[in-house]
Design an enzyme around this catalytic site. Structure first.
Site, PDB file in Angstrom:
ATOM      1  N   LYS A 192       0.839  -1.197   0.000  1.00 51.46           N
ATOM      2  CA  LYS A 192       0.000   0.000   0.000  1.00 51.46           C
ATOM      3  C   LYS A 192       0.876   1.251   0.000  1.00 51.46           C
ATOM      4  O   LYS A 192       1.542   1.540   0.979  1.00 51.46           O
ATOM      5  CB  LYS A 192      -0.910   0.052   1.233  1.00 51.46           C
ATOM      6  CG  LYS A 192      -1.980   1.126   1.079  1.00 51.46           C
ATOM      7  CD  LYS A 192      -2.629   1.536   2.376  1.00 51.46           C
ATOM      8  CE  LYS A 192      -1.872   2.623   3.103  1.00 51.46           C
ATOM      9  NZ  LYS A 192      -1.755   3.909   2.364  1.00 51.46           N
ATOM     10  N   GLU A 267      10.278   0.593  10.299  1.00 56.08           N
ATOM     11  CA  GLU A 267      11.259   1.654  10.056  1.00 56.08           C
ATOM     12  C   GLU A 267      10.531   2.948  10.361  1.00 56.08           C
ATOM     13  O   GLU A 267       9.653   3.359   9.624  1.00 56.08           O
ATOM     14  CB  GLU A 267      11.708   1.637   8.586  1.00 56.08           C
ATOM     15  CG  GLU A 267      12.204   0.303   8.096  1.00 56.08           C
ATOM     16  CD  GLU A 267      13.702   0.110   8.361  1.00 56.08           C
ATOM     17  OE1 GLU A 267      14.359   1.023   8.883  1.00 56.08           O
ATOM     18  OE2 GLU A 267      14.194  -0.981   8.048  1.00 56.08           O
TER      19      GLU A 267
HETATM   20  P1  NAD Z   1       2.516   7.702   8.389  1.00 60.79           P
HETATM   21  O1  NAD Z   1       2.963   6.847   9.485  1.00 60.79           O
HETATM   22  O2  NAD Z   1       1.405   8.624   8.621  1.00 60.79           O
HETATM   23  O3  NAD Z   1       2.112   6.855   7.127  1.00 60.79           O
HETATM   24  C1  NAD Z   1       2.933   5.869   6.566  1.00 60.79           C
HETATM   25  C2  NAD Z   1       2.067   4.895   5.809  1.00 60.79           C
HETATM   26  O4  NAD Z   1       1.240   4.216   6.725  1.00 60.79           O
HETATM   27  C3  NAD Z   1       1.143   5.505   4.781  1.00 60.79           C
HETATM   28  O5  NAD Z   1       1.044   4.636   3.680  1.00 60.79           O
HETATM   29  C4  NAD Z   1      -0.172   5.562   5.510  1.00 60.79           C
HETATM   30  O6  NAD Z   1      -1.268   5.537   4.642  1.00 60.79           O
HETATM   31  C5  NAD Z   1      -0.113   4.303   6.336  1.00 60.79           C
HETATM   32  N1  NAD Z   1      -0.916   4.323   7.555  1.00 60.79           N
HETATM   33  C6  NAD Z   1      -1.190   5.368   8.359  1.00 60.79           C
HETATM   34  N2  NAD Z   1      -1.955   4.994   9.396  1.00 60.79           N
HETATM   35  C7  NAD Z   1      -2.163   3.670   9.251  1.00 60.79           C
HETATM   36  C8  NAD Z   1      -2.854   2.690  10.010  1.00 60.79           C
HETATM   37  N3  NAD Z   1      -3.486   3.015  11.132  1.00 60.79           N
HETATM   38  N4  NAD Z   1      -2.854   1.412   9.584  1.00 60.79           N
HETATM   39  C9  NAD Z   1      -2.194   1.073   8.474  1.00 60.79           C
HETATM   40  N5  NAD Z   1      -1.530   1.945   7.712  1.00 60.79           N
HETATM   41  C10 NAD Z   1      -1.503   3.232   8.093  1.00 60.79           C
HETATM   42  O7  NAD Z   1       3.839   8.454   7.958  1.00 60.79           O
HETATM   43  P2  NAD Z   1       4.038   9.470   6.786  1.00 60.79           P
HETATM   44  O8  NAD Z   1       3.576  10.798   7.277  1.00 60.79           O
HETATM   45  O9  NAD Z   1       3.525   8.969   5.516  1.00 60.79           O
HETATM   46  O10 NAD Z   1       5.627   9.419   6.664  1.00 60.79           O
HETATM   47  C11 NAD Z   1       6.457  10.159   7.451  1.00 60.79           C
HETATM   48  C12 NAD Z   1       7.047   9.336   8.563  1.00 60.79           C
HETATM   49  O11 NAD Z   1       7.716   8.185   8.069  1.00 60.79           O
HETATM   50  C13 NAD Z   1       8.101  10.085   9.331  1.00 60.79           C
HETATM   51  O12 NAD Z   1       7.903   9.932  10.701  1.00 60.79           O
HETATM   52  C14 NAD Z   1       9.396   9.447   8.906  1.00 60.79           C
HETATM   53  O13 NAD Z   1      10.407   9.568   9.848  1.00 60.79           O
HETATM   54  C15 NAD Z   1       9.003   8.062   8.643  1.00 60.79           C
HETATM   55  N6  NAD Z   1       9.923   7.422   7.709  1.00 60.79           N
HETATM   56  C16 NAD Z   1      10.775   6.483   8.172  1.00 60.79           C
HETATM   57  C17 NAD Z   1      11.662   5.870   7.307  1.00 60.79           C
HETATM   58  C18 NAD Z   1      12.620   4.828   7.805  1.00 60.79           C
HETATM   59  O14 NAD Z   1      13.194   4.123   7.005  1.00 60.79           O
HETATM   60  N7  NAD Z   1      12.811   4.661   9.072  1.00 60.79           N
HETATM   61  C19 NAD Z   1      11.656   6.197   5.962  1.00 60.79           C
HETATM   62  C20 NAD Z   1      10.768   7.151   5.519  1.00 60.79           C
HETATM   63  C21 NAD Z   1       9.890   7.763   6.414  1.00 60.79           C
END
Ligand code: NAD
Ligand code: MN
Length: 825
Positions: A192, A267
């Site tokens: 997704k 991650e």
């Molecule tokens: P997010 O956690 O809001 O969303 C990430 C993904 O999860 C999206 O596809 C979203 O639709 C999905 N999602 C959200 N809530 C969900 C739920 N309850 N159940 C299932 N799926 C759900 O994060 P974001 O705003 O898209 O990305 C930014 C964050 O990601 C930052 O905190 C960043 O540090 C982190 N990040 C980490 C890495 C790493 O490798 N550690 C890499 C990139 C980004």
């Protein structure tokens, strides 16, 4: 007259836009986009669509399907069907597909780069030169692992159907980090994408079709977090969830999957330090900072968002930095001469503004370049916050935008303390021309990646992932493959029935005593329990002499349990064997503190650790008969069987004495001129919840690997048969084990396990018990996102070398830190 140099200084850049037309044509030909399920494009069952916007213009870019729960179910079913064939497809054939995908990505590289820029707002310079080449590289690299799997990873099986959820900041790169290793190891996936940035994933789906990837091996479901995301996380036929995103959502997913038997890799976020010592090359540092915090508008999980600079060069560095910031160019992401593109969406822009405002209220001083951002679209200027205190919101919270906070330090020790002053541990960058200092500091930073004199270096050959609340699991390198495989003998999912041996024998007796039940109590194996409320130590005279009630073993000392209670321990024939201290929450707290205080154990040499493990083996061997007798008393094992258990325990200590100076890392073959050291480090303080069976062997089988690589432990022995562990106190005492390295708390195991799982000062918990207990532990671990290793109620054959010892244990006991050290003048 102006000199040529002056003209160079004053000359404006002309626009150099990359053409958008081919990408727009591609979108027009495809939209509205469907879901990619079973190798075909399908309309969303609910008929619902949403727009993905171009954040640089604020205008809609494409119509994207929103998957319903039923659509996600269809995708999982198709992945399950495909798994049958794909998991049996020879490695070479899988390698050919991955190779073909990599070739196709290169062939369509410009289309993919432009799509990514338009959908996300990141600059074409980055998508063209960094994202897309790295995506291809990940598929090539993992084609190689598919080829080598059978020889290099013998006796390993794929995990099954994997649900993968990725963020919007590196849409296609995160897709490749997830899909390439999963496919290489024989898994099938349902991915997704983030709802802001689905387009390159959909283009990737088309590439899967082009190369003839078997239908269902890759499924792409676009949609909302709430519906599609949750449906994937909660689907009962998914064997693993691989997630990249925010720590809050990661925590939610940890709880949602607790006890389901789904494997999980996370991650998560970061607040990574960028540490500058006074002997570093400041011009390189300035370029490093630009890359650390303005790459991808600072929307980078491992962004060097905390600048820690040695006090005596602060002014000089910040002066240079401001001059550089003044010359950064912001604007149309498709302009090849633009450094900073658009923030992904208006809500993210608002969040950045809110946090910066909060920072100012908390006393920070703000500096931004004199030029203005484009008025249209989501832009935010590069920003420097000074006068920031280490505890303030902007120093602790991930801003995920182009905002750098600067602080100072005086000594290396202070730099390390400040660097580690965060709940995260994703990455760190450190700058010094002194190699001794740099490597010393690198080894003490709690981060999954450390870049020396460089930053934001990525490659498929190196692992990437977090310490602490930045998550667990690695992506890339050989270490990343283990997220997608399991030992072939290991059963998946949860065990429906609880194992016959249960841990509540002593418990029942204790309860019976306290409730004043005098009637005979049936023990699990049918024997009658003896408790008699009239006398506190009933029947003792009839038993082999017992001269002491073992206490707890904390900080190298035998200490009385805080509760002042002890519980009876019954033997095989329900005969009373003695009493054992009943640990409680306070004892656990003390044990955790003792384990923390003994962290110096990590820095003793491997040779030294080996010596201590050999010494333990020697001292156990001296008392082998006594331990065998104890096992017979407790479990009713046959003499021969008990002898085998003791012998196996001695041998196990030898195994880990052997490993102590041999479980080493790797130097990864990353492409740039550097050594990338992959170093397995101890996880820290590890809780060990022992199974009820094999009271000596299982205890030793958990303690030895954990301490052999430098962890300190709090162990909860078998509740029903605790006396092998308490007898072991004396073995520990006579073997020079540092105080606090091994702490043992007897008592109500399930209750104490939960306390340990909740404890913020434990870094990991291993649990071998019931399916229910596994769930409790996984759920409770979400507080500080500690690592977990649980058995979901399955028992393993502790006597066998395959199941009872080896690399699986050592991997659980360590986390890989990758240290990138460039060389050359
Ligand atoms: P997010 O956690 O809001 O969303 C990430 C993904 O999860 C999206 O596809 C979203 O639709 C999905 N999602 C959200 N809530 C969900 C739920 N309850 N159940 C299932 N799926 C759900 O994060 P974001 O705003 O898209 O990305 C930014 C964050 O990601 C930052 O905190 C960043 O540090 C982190 N990040 C980490 C890495 C790493 O490798 N550690 C890499 C990139 C980004
Ligand atoms: Mn978009």
């Amino acid at each position: 007259m102006a000199s040529v140099a002056d003209i160079f200084e004053t000359m404006e850049y002309g626009p150099a836009p990359e053409a958008a037309a081919p990408a727009l044509e591609w979108i027009a030909a495809h939209q509205p986009f469907g879901l990619f399920i079973g190798g075909e494009w399908r309309k969303p069952s609910g008929g619902s669509y949403a727009d993905s916007a171009n954040p640089a213009t604020g205008k809609p870019l494409a119509r994207i399907a929103r998957a319903s729960t039923e659509d996600v179910d269809a995708a999982v079913k198709s992945a399950r069907r495909a798994f049958e064939g794909w998991s049996k497809t020879p490695g070479h054939v899988r390698a050919r597909y991955l190779y073909a995908i990599a070739r196709q990505i290169q062939k369509h590289s410009r289309l993919l780069a432009v799509l990514e820029s338009m959908d996300n707002g990141k600059t074409i310079r980055e998508t063209r030169d960094i994202d897309v080449p790295l995506v291809a590289r990940h598929f090539y690299y993992h084609a190689g692992w598919a080829q080598l799997m059978s020889s290099e990873l013998p006796c390993m099986s794929p995990v099954g159907v994997v649900g993968q959820i990725i963020p919007w900041n590196f849409p296609m790169l995160m897709l490749s980090w997830k899909i390439a290793p999963a496919l290489a190891m024989g898994n099938t996936v349902v991915l997704k994408p983030a709802s802001y940035t689905p387009l390159t994933a959909l283009a990737f789906a088309e590439i899967c079709r082009e190369v003839g990837l078997p239908p269902g091996v890759v499924n792409i479901v676009t949609g909302d977090a709430r519906e599609a995301g949750e449906a994937l996380v909660n689907h009962p036929d998914v064997n693993k969830i691989a997630f990249t995103g925010s720590t809050d959502v990661g925590r939610h997913i940890r709880k949602a999957t607790a006890g389901t038997g789904k494997r999980l890799s996370l991650e998560l976020g970061g607040k990574s330090p960028f540490i500058v010592f006074d002997d570093s090359d400041l011009d390189s540092v300035v370029e490093g900072v630009v890359d650390a915090i303005w790459f991808n508008q600072g929307q980078v999980c491992c962004a060097g968002s905390r600048l820690l600079v040695q006090e005596n060069i602060e002014e000089r560095l910040l002066h240079k930095l401001r001059a550089r910031m003044e010359r950064l160019r912001i604007g149309d992401p498709l302009d090849k001469a633009v450094d900073i593109g658009a923030i992904v969406a208006p809500v993210q822009l608002e969040e950045i503004r809110r946090l910066v405002e909060l920072g100012r209220k908390e006393g920070a001083t703000l500096w931004q370049p004199s030029w203005a951002c484009p008025a249209e679209g989501c832009f935010y200027p590069p920003t420097l916050l000074t006068d920031v205190s280490p505890a303030s919101t902007v120093a602790q919270t991930e801003i995920f935008g182009p905002v750098l906070v600067a602080m100072t330090f005086r000594t290396p020790a202070e730099a390390i303390a400040l660097g580690n002053n965060t709940r995260y541990g994703l990455a760190a960058s450190l700058w010094s021309e002194n190699i001794n200092l740099a490597l010393d500091v690198a080894s003490q930073l709690k981060a999954g990646t450390v870049w020396i004199n460089s930053t934001n270096q990525f490659d498929a050959a190196s692992g990437f992932g977090g310490y602490r609340e930045s998550g667990y699991g690695r992506e890339g390198g050989k270490e990343g493959l283990y997220e997608y495989i399991r030992p072939a003998w290991e059963q998946l999912g949860i065990r429906d029935q609880e194992p016959e041996i249960s841990g509540d024998g002593a418990h029942q007796a204790q309860a019976a005593l306290q409730n004043g039940h005098s009637d005979g109590h049936q023990s699990k194996d049918g024997g009658e329990l003896i408790p008699n409320p009239q006398h506190l130590t009933p029947g003792l005279s009839a038993l082999p002499s017992i001269d002491r009630t073992p206490k707890l073993f904390i900080g190298g000392k035998q200490v009385r349990p805080d509760s002042g209670y002890s519980a009876f321990v019954y033997g095989a024939n329900s005969s009373l064997l003695g009493e054992v201290g009943q640990g409680n929450r306070k004892d656990i707290r003390n044990a955790v503190e003792a384990a923390r205080a003994a962290s110096g154990w990590a820095s003793t040499t491997g040779h030294n650790k080996a010596q201590i493990l050999y010494y333990l083996a020697e001292n156990l061997s001296v008392r082998a008969q006594e331990f065998a007798r104890r096992i017979i008393q407790m479990t009713g094992s046959a003499e021969e069987e008990a002898g085998r258990e003791v012998e196996a325990s001695i041998e196990r200590l030898f195994t880990y004495a052997a490993w102590a100076d041999k479980y080493d890392g790797a130097v990864h073959r990353t492409p740039s001129r550097n050594v990338t050291l992959a170093m397995p480090e101890p996880v820290g303080a590890v809780a060990l919840v022992c199974p009820e069976e094999y009271p000596l062997l299982a205890f030793v089988s958990l303690v030895a690997p954990a301490i052999c690589v430098g962890n300190t432990v709090v162990a909860l022995p078998s509740e029903r048969h605790p006396l092998s562990a308490t007898d072991f106190y004396q073995v520990l005492e006579t073997s020079d084990v540092l105080a606090g390295v091994v702490n043992i708390v007897t008592g109500p195991k399930e209750t104490l396990a939960k306390v340990l799982a909740e404890h913020d000062n434990m870094d990991s918990i291993w649990y071998f018990g019931t399916a229910d207990g596994s769930k409790t532990v996984e759920y409770a671990s979400a507080g500080n996102m500690k690592r977990t290793w649980v058995n979901y109620g399955h028992s393993r054959d502790w006597l066998s070398k395959e199941q009872g010892e080896g690399r699986e244990f050592l991997r659980e006991a360590t986390q890989v830190k990758n240290i990138w050290t460039p060389y050359g003048e």
